[in-house]
Enzyme design. Structure first.
Site, mmCIF file in Angstrom:
data_model
loop_
_atom_site.group_PDB
_atom_site.id
_atom_site.type_symbol
_atom_site.label_atom_id
_atom_site.label_comp_id
_atom_site.label_asym_id
_atom_site.label_seq_id
_atom_site.Cartn_x
_atom_site.Cartn_y
_atom_site.Cartn_z
ATOM 1 N N CYS A 60 45.632 -13.049 27.563
ATOM 2 C CA CYS A 60 44.622 -12.814 28.787
ATOM 3 C C CYS A 60 43.935 -14.069 29.245
ATOM 4 O O CYS A 60 44.305 -15.187 28.980
ATOM 5 C CB CYS A 60 43.452 -12.204 27.575
ATOM 6 S SG CYS A 60 42.545 -12.919 26.510
ATOM 7 N N ALA A 63 42.401 -16.488 26.878
ATOM 8 C CA ALA A 63 43.444 -17.171 26.128
ATOM 9 C C ALA A 63 44.047 -18.457 27.317
ATOM 10 O O ALA A 63 44.173 -19.750 26.498
ATOM 11 C CB ALA A 63 44.549 -16.512 25.820
ATOM 12 N N ARG A 94 48.036 -22.913 19.023
ATOM 13 C CA ARG A 94 49.475 -23.502 20.028
ATOM 14 C C ARG A 94 49.596 -25.013 18.985
ATOM 15 O O ARG A 94 50.514 -25.738 19.899
ATOM 16 C CB ARG A 94 48.763 -23.685 21.295
ATOM 17 C CG ARG A 94 48.948 -22.647 22.189
ATOM 18 C CD ARG A 94 48.302 -22.775 23.576
ATOM 19 N NE ARG A 94 48.804 -23.751 24.297
ATOM 20 C CZ ARG A 94 49.664 -23.774 25.131
ATOM 21 N NH1 ARG A 94 50.524 -22.447 25.168
ATOM 22 N NH2 ARG A 94 50.021 -24.665 25.941
ATOM 23 N N HIS A 194 43.879 -19.952 33.402
ATOM 24 C CA HIS A 194 44.358 -21.284 33.869
ATOM 25 C C HIS A 194 43.508 -21.688 35.114
ATOM 26 O O HIS A 194 42.927 -22.782 35.279
ATOM 27 C CB HIS A 194 45.624 -21.446 34.189
ATOM 28 C CG HIS A 194 46.644 -21.128 33.190
ATOM 29 N ND1 HIS A 194 47.868 -20.585 33.190
ATOM 30 C CD2 HIS A 194 46.300 -21.291 31.842
ATOM 31 C CE1 HIS A 194 48.459 -20.136 31.944
ATOM 32 N NE2 HIS A 194 47.473 -20.584 31.022
#
Length: 546
Positions: A60, A63, A94, A194
């Protein structure tokens, strides 16, 4: 495709993949399943909403914003405004690593900060609780910056995290507080997050520190997140070559580095999708060109170093780069010579990330392995076809939901690092500046490109191609391995890494060798193997490319 080797017919495979979908779904998915031709790259449908009900690999917006871009910066307090589950989901999943210079330096990566919203906060609002959380975080840690990340409930009830951030920034004085409207439902995937993160970091962090760092060749490394220690290996190589890393966006980074990034002379981009916005905005405002590079693979690392040296145009740097390459490559070649006989001719599939499915093909090529199918979770068309298609991409409603910053040249700090004539001369020499040719031009002819692959499509491709290894994420790992195919997790590398640079390449070769040549996979029977000799007809249609 590999010469003289027989593969299933990709046209028949595409028909097989979509034939069980309803007509509307089949029509949509066909546009995202492409038979590649590197000479005449076909158009691929990408960055569109996932079909409801299909099990997707995507994450999403939250994230992408908090988990990917801001998460690896060690001395910023990242507060998730929402229920505790969202914050827990992004807590070190991560495997971002960092190395504070001293024990006294701040490192908040191991912490998980959340407002832990409850039912009453959803009903009556959570801004008051958010301000208390910001104050508490400041009192405990005194960070240089505090970032706030909105999750889905926050967007639905209308909490204004930006107003809360402005109020607390004024109150705290020496702490830079800012927020991100990165609710999970924004955009079609984590790609939206992003973009939102790039905007926020550019607005609130880049440009706050005008100190010029020492070093003759100063650059920023964009789109490298130090998973499994990747950034450490790239930093080692840069230091060895005499290249000064001003800032990394955002593996092993600090607030101070991000604030000073505009003082570099070049931006090099690893993950194009997650950070290209930053490269473009820094060029517009400060005059810093950007260049796409790849430090995944030994030959790719060598090529990237040479391109950096070519950009700076310094003969001393060029000589040093060649010296480093000459020192590093023999150690890598010795391992390839040992392993390649065991991996030669094997096949791989990569469905991961917004650049990794491209980058890691170079490593498999070095092992003599063929990538028969690949695709991204959250890419846009330019990640596949190259940036020349950008003018023809129509802005849809989901993309319009993301703020586009109006960026202009800074009246005081704008300074073109290269003149137009110098940039054109570099391009004439074959150096790609401010460009990216995408994944498909580098893939084999008649390989299969699948955007936003579904769980069903993954299973069918494995059944048809029977690859020797499948690269994806943690959600796919155990299902794939139960089919008798090893899965290399390329989101967080499981327990491996680093995989960048020269030492990273060696690590990857050894890990892949252990995986594809492990006899345990022959002991597992996939569902379709129970009916020996039966298939849907696709395997009958094959071709051999000379």
């Amino acid at each position: 495709m590999e010469a003289n080797k027989t593969y299933p017919d990709p046209s028949a495979i595409r028909e097989e993949l979509v034939q069980k979908y309803p007509a509307k779904v089949a029509k949509k998915r066909t546009k995202s399943i492409i038979i590649n031709d590197p000479e005449t790259v076909p158009e691929v449908q990408a960055n569109v909403r996932t079909v409801p009900g299909i099990i997707t690999q995507r994450g999403c917006s939250y994230a992408g914003c908090k988990g990917v871009v801001l998460g690896p910066t060690r001395d910023i307090v990242n507060i998730t405004h929402g229920p505790i589950g969202c914050s827990f989901y992004s807590w070190l999943t991560r495997r971002n690593q960092t190395k504070p210079e001293t024990d006294a330096d701040a490192n908040f990566i191991t912490y998980c900060f959340s407002t832990d919203m409850q039912e009453e906060n959803i009903v009556f609002g959570g801004e008051k609780k958010l301000k208390v959380a910001i104050q508490e975080a400041y009192d405990l840690f005194h960070p240089k910056s505090i970032a706030i990340f909105s999750t889905c409930p926050v967007g639905l009830i209308g909490d204004d995290v930006h107003a809360a951030a402005r109020e607390m920034k004024e109150k705290l004085g020496d702490c830079n507080v800012f927020g991100f409207s990165c609710e999970g439902y924004r955009g079609v995937s984590q790609s939206a997050g992003h973009h939102i993160a790039n905007n926020g970091v550019f607005k609130h962090m880049v440009g706050r520190n005008n100190e010029k760092k020492e070093g003759k060749f100063r650059l920023n490394l964009l789109g490298e997140y130090n998973i499994g220690g990747d950034a450490f290996e790239i930093e080692r190589i840069f230091k060895k070559c005499g290249i000064t890393l001003v800032s990394s966006f955002s593996g092993n980074s600090t607030v101070g580095q991000l604030e000073n990034a505009h003082m570099a002379d070049l931006n090099v981009i690893m993950c194009h999708r997650s950070i290209n916005y930053m490269g473009e905005m820094m060029e517009t405002k400060y005059g810093i060109p950007w260049m796409k590079i790849n430090f995944v693979g030994a030959e790719s690392s060598a090529k990237s170093l040479r391109r950096i040296a070519q950009y700076f145009g310094d003969e001393g740097l060029k000589a040093k780069v060649e010296e480093v390459i000459a020192e590093e490559l023999p150690k890598v070649k010795a391992v390839i010579d040992e392993i390649r006989p065991r991996t030669e001719g094997k096949t791989a599939m990569l469905f991961v990330g917004g650049s990794r499915a491209h980058h890691y093909q170079d490593l498999f090529t070095e092992l003599g392995m063929t990538t028969v199918a690949a695709g991204y979770e959250f890419a846009h068309r330019d990640d596949y076809e190259g940036r020349e298609v950008l003018p023809g991409i129509k802005i849809d409603a989901d993309s319009k939901n993301i703020e586009e910053l109006k960026v202009e040249a800074d009246p005081e700090l704008y300074k073109p690092r290269k003149s137009e004539a110098e940039l054109e001369a570099l391009k004439a020499e074959g150096l790609e500046i401010n460009g990216y040719e995408g994944m498909m031009k580098q893939m084999m002819k008649k390989s299969l490109v699948v955007d936003d692959i579904s769980h069903y499509e993954s299973e069918k491709l494995i059944e048809i191609y029977k690859p020797d290894i499948f690269c994806a994420g943690i959600k796919e790992k155990y299902v794939v391995q139960k089919m008798g195919v090893p899965l290399k997790q390329l989101h967080s590398y499981d327990y491996g890494g680093p995989y960048t640079g020269f030492e990273g390449a060696v690590n990857f070769y050894r890990d892949i060798d252990r995986m594809v040549n492990n006899p345990v996979w022959k002991l597992i029977k996939a569902p379709w193997e129970t009916a020996a000799g039966e298939n849907d007809g696709v395997l009958e249609a094959t071709y051999a490319e000379a």
